[in-house]
Enzyme design. Structure first.
Site, PDB file in Angstrom:
ATOM      1  N   ALA A   2       1.152  77.058  37.767  1.00  0.00           N
ATOM      2  CA  ALA A   2       1.614  76.638  39.087  1.00  0.00           C
ATOM      3  C   ALA A   2       2.012  77.851  39.918  1.00  0.00           C
ATOM      4  CB  ALA A   2       2.801  75.692  38.948  1.00  0.00           C
ATOM      5  N   GLY A  39      -0.166  75.542  33.768  1.00  0.00           N
ATOM      6  CA  GLY A  39      -1.117  74.591  34.325  1.00  0.00           C
ATOM      7  C   GLY A  39      -2.555  74.992  34.109  1.00  0.00           C
ATOM      8  N   GLU A  51      -3.383  73.695  30.859  1.00  0.00           N
ATOM      9  CA  GLU A  51      -3.493  72.236  30.946  1.00  0.00           C
ATOM     10  C   GLU A  51      -4.805  71.804  31.592  1.00  0.00           C
ATOM     11  OE1 GLU A  51       1.108  70.777  31.103  1.00  0.00           O
ATOM     12  OE2 GLU A  51       0.410  71.991  32.795  1.00  0.00           O
ATOM     13  N   GLU A 110       6.198  77.652  29.827  1.00  0.00           N
ATOM     14  CA  GLU A 110       7.237  77.025  30.651  1.00  0.00           C
ATOM     15  C   GLU A 110       8.637  77.085  30.035  1.00  0.00           C
ATOM     16  OE1 GLU A 110       3.371  75.049  31.958  1.00  0.00           O
ATOM     17  OE2 GLU A 110       4.258  75.816  30.097  1.00  0.00           O
TER      18      GLU A 110
END
Length: 263
Positions: free
Chosen positions: A66, A110, A113, A133
């Site tokens: 992100a 992300g 992901e 994270e």
């Protein structure tokens, strides 16, 4: 259609989706989420597209996660109001065609992901992947805590998520997180070679196989077997099956003998 933060190129049945924010490590902004979703929907509507290859612009980053400097991310994370209602990561997972992640550089947070949502992951030998994270008091919120253990098992998933440390391409391959490790210069070529094999297969069968595998892992085996029989029975018309058999017969003598008397 032109997009602000991604590139979408189509050639010979392959859609090349490139995350194009190299100055920001190809990180996820609200605009990138909208653009990825738009590109996936573009491919969904184009019957000529048979496979998607997802990669990152430049050589250093697949996707750095992100964009923490994006006001939309700061306000609501990847699920904030500025992001599309339809989850762009899940859109990759449920897209009708096979999606190959060509992990050319760091795939963090992300970015990892996004790769997890793809059907196949091919990683450059120089790349790294991870979910960092927890190192700043957060947890993966784009499916990482759920897709990763389904792929590699709970133990390895906990090791990656608990530590927040990046893993090498070789470590990712060792636990089954990626399908292949290839030299960086050969990454796209290796993905294209795989894509061309998929393109030779019946589109309806690929679509059904993807649905069955993605759905079946969530079901008890007895229910999954029933679902398998039902979906396969109705996945194609007689003409579509005949065309697939004829294509197989044209490419291999064994299939020609098997199908020669079928009408």
């Amino acid at each position: 259609m032109a997009y602000e933060t991604v590139l979408l190129d189509k050639k010979d049945g392959i859609a090349y989706l490139t995350l194009n924010r190299p100055e920001r490590a190809n990180t996820i902004s609200a605009q990138l989420a909208h653009d990825v979703l738009g590109a996936v929907e573009d491919v969904e509507a184009d019957s000529a597209c048979r496979v998607i290859i997802v990669t990152g612009a430049g050589e250093r980053h697949f996707c750095g996660g992100a964009d923490l400097r994006d006001p939309a991310v700061q306000k609501g994370g990847l699920g904030g109001a500025a992001f599309p209602r339809r989850d762009f990561i899940t859109a990759l997972e449920t897209c009708r065609v096979p999606v190959i992640a060509a992990i050319n550089g760091a795939a963090m947070g992300g970015g990892c992901e996004i790769a997890l949502a793809c059907d196949i992951r091919v990683i450059a030998d120089t790349a790294t992947i991870g979910l960092p994270e927890i190192r700043f008091g957060a947890l993966p919120a784009g499916g990482g805590t759920q897709r990763l253990p389904r792929l590699v098992g709970a133990g390895f998933a906990k090791e990656m998520i608990f530590s927040g440390l990046p893993w090498t391409a070789q470590d990712a391959y060792r636990v089954g997180l990626v399908n292949r490790v290839v030299p960086a210069a050969q990454l796209i070529g290796a993905c294209e070679e795989m894509a061309r094999v998929f393109i030779e297969r019946a589109a309806y069968a690929l679509k059904a196989a993807k649905i069955l595998i993605n759905t079946g892992v969530e079901l008890p085996l007895t229910d999954a077997l029933k679902y398998e029989r039902k979906l396969i029975a109705g996945m194609a018309t007689s003409d579509e099956r005949r065309q697939a058999q004829q294509a197989a017969a044209a490419s291999q003598a064994t299939y020609a003998r098997i199908f020669k008397d079928q009408k």
